[in-house]
Design a protein around this motif. Sequence first.
Motif, PDB file in Angstrom:
ATOM      1  N   PHE B 191      34.649 -54.511  23.787  1.00 37.71           N
ATOM      2  CA  PHE B 191      35.979 -54.302  23.205  1.00 37.71           C
ATOM      3  C   PHE B 191      36.615 -53.020  23.729  1.00 37.71           C
ATOM      4  CE2 PHE B 191      34.218 -57.188  19.926  1.00 37.71           C
ATOM      5  CZ  PHE B 191      35.090 -58.219  20.192  1.00 37.71           C
ATOM      6  N   ALA B 192      35.772 -52.023  24.034  1.00 38.53           N
ATOM      7  CA  ALA B 192      36.325 -50.789  24.607  1.00 38.53           C
ATOM      8  C   ALA B 192      36.980 -51.087  25.943  1.00 38.53           C
ATOM      9  CB  ALA B 192      35.227 -49.745  24.774  1.00 38.53           C
ATOM     10  N   VAL B 193      36.317 -51.908  26.761  1.00 36.31           N
ATOM     11  CA  VAL B 193      36.891 -52.232  28.067  1.00 36.31           C
ATOM     12  C   VAL B 193      38.175 -53.042  27.896  1.00 36.31           C
ATOM     13  CG1 VAL B 193      36.532 -53.646  30.125  1.00 36.31           C
ATOM     14  CG2 VAL B 193      34.774 -52.055  29.402  1.00 36.31           C
ATOM     15  N   VAL B 194      38.158 -54.009  26.961  1.00 37.24           N
ATOM     16  CA  VAL B 194      39.364 -54.811  26.739  1.00 37.24           C
ATOM     17  C   VAL B 194      40.504 -53.923  26.277  1.00 37.24           C
ATOM     18  CG1 VAL B 194      40.368 -56.612  25.307  1.00 37.24           C
ATOM     19  CG2 VAL B 194      38.105 -56.926  26.279  1.00 37.24           C
ATOM     20  N   TYR B 195      40.171 -52.981  25.347  1.00 34.63           N
ATOM     21  CA  TYR B 195      41.205 -52.106  24.820  1.00 34.63           C
ATOM     22  C   TYR B 195      41.765 -51.207  25.914  1.00 34.63           C
ATOM     23  CZ  TYR B 195      43.412 -48.415  22.156  1.00 34.63           C
ATOM     24  OH  TYR B 195      44.314 -47.511  21.681  1.00 34.63           O
ATOM     25  N   VAL B 196      40.863 -50.584  26.677  1.00 31.93           N
ATOM     26  CA  VAL B 196      41.317 -49.645  27.709  1.00 31.93           C
ATOM     27  C   VAL B 196      42.126 -50.375  28.769  1.00 31.93           C
ATOM     28  CG1 VAL B 196      40.509 -48.161  29.583  1.00 31.93           C
ATOM     29  CG2 VAL B 196      39.524 -47.940  27.334  1.00 31.93           C
ATOM     30  N   SER B 197      41.741 -51.631  29.069  1.00 31.19           N
ATOM     31  CA  SER B 197      42.468 -52.348  30.119  1.00 31.19           C
ATOM     32  C   SER B 197      43.906 -52.633  29.706  1.00 31.19           C
ATOM     33  CB  SER B 197      41.757 -53.650  30.443  1.00 31.19           C
ATOM     34  OG  SER B 197      41.956 -54.580  29.399  1.00 31.19           O
ATOM     35  N   ARG B 198      44.182 -52.624  28.390  1.00 33.93           N
ATOM     36  CA  ARG B 198      45.570 -52.863  27.946  1.00 33.93           C
ATOM     37  C   ARG B 198      46.283 -51.576  27.564  1.00 33.93           C
ATOM     38  NH1 ARG B 198      44.007 -57.898  24.075  1.00 33.93           N
ATOM     39  NH2 ARG B 198      43.262 -59.267  25.725  1.00 33.93           N
ATOM     40  N   SER B 199      45.546 -50.462  27.594  1.00 27.37           N
ATOM     41  CA  SER B 199      46.171 -49.188  27.259  1.00 27.37           C
ATOM     42  C   SER B 199      47.013 -48.715  28.445  1.00 27.37           C
ATOM     43  CB  SER B 199      45.082 -48.162  26.954  1.00 27.37           C
ATOM     44  OG  SER B 199      44.387 -47.866  28.144  1.00 27.37           O
ATOM     45  N   GLY B 202      44.859 -48.024  31.389  1.00 26.08           N
ATOM     46  CA  GLY B 202      44.339 -49.209  32.066  1.00 26.08           C
ATOM     47  C   GLY B 202      45.397 -49.890  32.901  1.00 26.08           C
ATOM     48  N   LEU B 203      46.613 -49.964  32.348  1.00 23.87           N
ATOM     49  CA  LEU B 203      47.703 -50.608  33.096  1.00 23.87           C
ATOM     50  C   LEU B 203      48.020 -49.815  34.359  1.00 23.87           C
ATOM     51  CD1 LEU B 203      49.991 -51.695  30.156  1.00 23.87           C
ATOM     52  CD2 LEU B 203      48.515 -53.121  31.555  1.00 23.87           C
ATOM     53  N   ALA B 204      48.028 -48.465  34.212  1.00 23.02           N
ATOM     54  CA  ALA B 204      48.289 -47.643  35.395  1.00 23.02           C
ATOM     55  C   ALA B 204      47.187 -47.824  36.424  1.00 23.02           C
ATOM     56  CB  ALA B 204      48.398 -46.176  34.988  1.00 23.02           C
ATOM     57  N   LEU B 205      45.950 -47.962  35.924  1.00 22.52           N
ATOM     58  CA  LEU B 205      44.822 -48.147  36.843  1.00 22.52           C
ATOM     59  C   LEU B 205      44.986 -49.445  37.624  1.00 22.52           C
ATOM     60  CD1 LEU B 205      42.086 -46.961  37.682  1.00 22.52           C
ATOM     61  CD2 LEU B 205      41.038 -48.407  35.964  1.00 22.52           C
ATOM     62  N   TYR B 230      35.991 -43.820  36.849  1.00 17.30           N
ATOM     63  CA  TYR B 230      34.553 -43.610  37.052  1.00 17.30           C
ATOM     64  C   TYR B 230      33.928 -42.996  35.811  1.00 17.30           C
ATOM     65  CZ  TYR B 230      33.771 -44.882  41.897  1.00 17.30           C
ATOM     66  OH  TYR B 230      33.597 -45.585  43.053  1.00 17.30           O
ATOM     67  N   THR B 231      34.623 -42.001  35.208  1.00 13.43           N
ATOM     68  CA  THR B 231      34.072 -41.359  34.022  1.00 13.43           C
ATOM     69  C   THR B 231      33.864 -42.368  32.900  1.00 13.43           C
ATOM     70  OG1 THR B 231      35.387 -39.463  34.663  1.00 13.43           O
ATOM     71  CG2 THR B 231      34.381 -39.404  32.491  1.00 13.43           C
ATOM     72  N   PHE B 232      34.909 -43.179  32.640  1.00 11.33           N
ATOM     73  CA  PHE B 232      34.821 -44.150  31.550  1.00 11.33           C
ATOM     74  C   PHE B 232      33.686 -45.134  31.798  1.00 11.33           C
ATOM     75  CE2 PHE B 232      36.164 -48.320  29.872  1.00 11.33           C
ATOM     76  CZ  PHE B 232      36.068 -48.012  28.534  1.00 11.33           C
ATOM     77  N   SER B 233      33.625 -45.656  33.026  1.00 11.06           N
ATOM     78  CA  SER B 233      32.588 -46.651  33.284  1.00 11.06           C
ATOM     79  C   SER B 233      31.197 -46.002  33.250  1.00 11.06           C
ATOM     80  CB  SER B 233      32.823 -47.326  34.625  1.00 11.06           C
ATOM     81  OG  SER B 233      32.537 -46.444  35.659  1.00 11.06           O
ATOM     82  N   SER B 234      31.127 -44.707  33.598  1.00 14.25           N
ATOM     83  CA  SER B 234      29.826 -44.041  33.550  1.00 14.25           C
ATOM     84  C   SER B 234      29.301 -43.973  32.121  1.00 14.25           C
ATOM     85  CB  SER B 234      29.934 -42.631  34.110  1.00 14.25           C
ATOM     86  OG  SER B 234      30.320 -42.665  35.442  1.00 14.25           O
ATOM     87  N   VAL B 235      30.210 -43.778  31.161  1.00 16.42           N
ATOM     88  CA  VAL B 235      29.759 -43.703  29.769  1.00 16.42           C
ATOM     89  C   VAL B 235      29.117 -45.031  29.372  1.00 16.42           C
ATOM     90  CG1 VAL B 235      30.532 -43.473  27.396  1.00 16.42           C
ATOM     91  CG2 VAL B 235      31.436 -41.960  29.153  1.00 16.42           C
ATOM     92  N   ILE B 236      29.767 -46.148  29.716  1.00 17.31           N
ATOM     93  CA  ILE B 236      29.205 -47.459  29.375  1.00 17.31           C
ATOM     94  C   ILE B 236      27.872 -47.662  30.071  1.00 17.31           C
ATOM     95  CG2 ILE B 236      29.572 -49.936  29.589  1.00 17.31           C
ATOM     96  CD1 ILE B 236      32.497 -49.440  29.293  1.00 17.31           C
ATOM     97  N   ALA B 237      27.830 -47.319  31.369  1.00 21.54           N
ATOM     98  CA  ALA B 237      26.577 -47.479  32.113  1.00 21.54           C
ATOM     99  C   ALA B 237      25.485 -46.602  31.513  1.00 21.54           C
ATOM    100  CB  ALA B 237      26.787 -47.132  33.581  1.00 21.54           C
ATOM    101  N   ARG B 275      37.145 -60.683  34.760  1.00 24.08           N
ATOM    102  CA  ARG B 275      37.281 -60.570  33.308  1.00 24.08           C
ATOM    103  C   ARG B 275      36.036 -59.950  32.700  1.00 24.08           C
ATOM    104  NH1 ARG B 275      38.759 -65.416  30.314  1.00 24.08           N
ATOM    105  NH2 ARG B 275      39.108 -66.911  31.969  1.00 24.08           N
ATOM    106  N   PRO B 276      36.207 -59.181  31.602  1.00 28.95           N
ATOM    107  CA  PRO B 276      35.071 -58.436  31.053  1.00 28.95           C
ATOM    108  C   PRO B 276      33.941 -59.317  30.527  1.00 28.95           C
ATOM    109  CG  PRO B 276      37.141 -57.726  30.061  1.00 28.95           C
ATOM    110  CD  PRO B 276      37.475 -58.866  30.930  1.00 28.95           C
TER     111      PRO B 276
END
Lengths: 337, 349
Positions: B191-199, B202-205, B230-237, B275-276
Amino acid sequence: MQSFYKRHPVWSIILLILIAGFVWLIATPWPPGLEQVLGRKRIFLNAVLSGITLGALYFLVASGFTLIFGLMRNVNLAHGSLYLLGGYIGYEVANATGYWLLAFPVVFVLVGALGLVLQHQVFRRMEGEELRQTLVTIGISVVLADIMLWIWGGQSYQVLSPDWLSGPMTLPLVTALRSNGDPVYLTYPQVRIVILVAAIIIGIAMWLVLNRSRLGMLIRAGVDDRDMLAASGVRIQYVFLAVFAFGAGMAGMAGIVGGTFQSLTPGEDTRFLLASLVVVIVGGMGSIPGAAIGALIIGLAEQLGLVYAPTYSVVFTFLIMAVVLAFRPQGLLGAGR
Amino acid sequence: MTYVVRRAEPTQPTLFEKVPAIWWAVALLLIAMPLFASNFVLFQIFGWTFILGMIALSLMFLAGYGGMVSLIQMTVGAMAGYMVAILGTSGVPTISLGWPWWLYIPVAILIAAIFGTLVGALAVRTEGIYTIMITLAIASAFFYFTRQNYGLFNGYTGFNRVIPPELFGIDWRQATPFYYLTLTCAALSYFAVVYVSRSPFGLALQGVRDNPRRMGALGFSVTAHRILAYTFSSVIAAVGGILLVWQNSQVSPGTAGIPQVIDILVIAVVGGIKRPIGPFIGALIYVLLRVYSPDVLLAFGLSGERFKLVIGLGFLVIVFFSPDGVLGLWEKYKARRAAQTDPLRGGRS
């Protein structure tokens, strides 16, 4: 050379001093004070020579990789598998026939043919889709690695060098002075020197073909602008096939060389894939002289690191790559495109 | 006389209605799983699926939304795992510091995130294929370094007996608690990834992925967005890596060896990188293949060691025919069904 000196006078002088210091380190017997700091000169010379010969091996593997990338923008992550496959086939041929030299043409033809199939059946279908090519070659390398593990098992093989190459040879390099003033010369395995010379000859031959022949002209034109070359009537697919087969064959022959002075085990494929990656990143994609310089730097760093800082030798390689990336992302001799 | 025309109030669909029924069914199934599944299925198959799915999800975020295929995610996870072993407790008391859990878990995630950010800062200087090569080179440098460094990473053997802390009197390595732990973490990161992708970020990314030059001209910092991704994905990893270390109760250089690094890419690509949910599907397929293909191979009279061949061939086939993975195949099938039943496009109605 002239233009480099004109553009960077300070760097040129620093480089010149470094090279002169290096030559002095190699050519003269060391004073006792230096031996206290760096250890025996024999060890240092051995490390340097191992570094250079390892660099020669890296060059053999990486030159095909960099040519393929430079011309076709194909990232062939199965390159390490071609290296290992060539080594295994060379071992079988050399064992069955007893002729070490015979292994080279056989491996070149067989692995080159595999390269032809790869280019014709895989890469041509997905031209321009870099990510997909990368993924497919990763898949191919996983499959090839497991098939090779299936056939040849997990033990390590060593390709035996022929009698006329085995044994040490004396090099005209002074390691120390005896108490009576006689110089002691360095002895080094003959096979490694021969391989070094062969790599230099191959490198010069490649440079000549690239810069002095019609085929080389086509390849260089393809590196610069592929579409324009195709538009001017050259059947570029044939050039692609030739270069891919040549690069694959080189990787296979490098496998025999690597199997002769190191050993062939599963996992060597990723090691050499990685080495060629680092070499071409440092040297610059698509440049043969770049691959030579990168291979020399990485080989020397690895071997000197192993002697003077065994724990951190891998980190040296990595640090060199990071520094190059940070200051010159296109590589030392890469074209600034 | 006035007539009051009463219109039907436009009804807002509730959250319950907005989500397709199949998702509720999957969620219910996952929550109710411990009622009927065996401990092996809970711990080994689903626990592992969620963990690998999370690490592959971090790759999916970078690749799908940022356009950067990074092979460093498994290494970032292993870094977090190493930090948990070094800062917390392990079977190597000479190195482990024995900090309390509320300190070492955040610090481990923080260190892994910093590591991932640094690698990202180096990797975003390059594009496309170069990113893959550089992250692969860094990942293998980490592998060889941990294998040779005995002072901090304990060399070849690594750390054993790295277990989760006993919180609320529950042993989190039991099958059912561990299942819920991994499920919660996986759901949260999904859900964090889904949320960030619509924030806005995420849209700018995604804009940076599609056209970096235009985004730069619009005033967005391309490099900063990429590094932050990279930082965000590192936290999940990192969270995935900690869970992986707890599941195996050990961490060693082989945790992030080159085959493992490649496996994460295989998982993300097989599932579908757009897709996530894809990485989790890929992880389930991968784990099922890993666990059961030796049995299947033996049943066909082949050696059980050839499971890598099966996985490699499957990966090859999927990449060759459908670059978008299993999800891409499913969408193709749906599109063909729709075309067949659409009378305007020549199908039977």
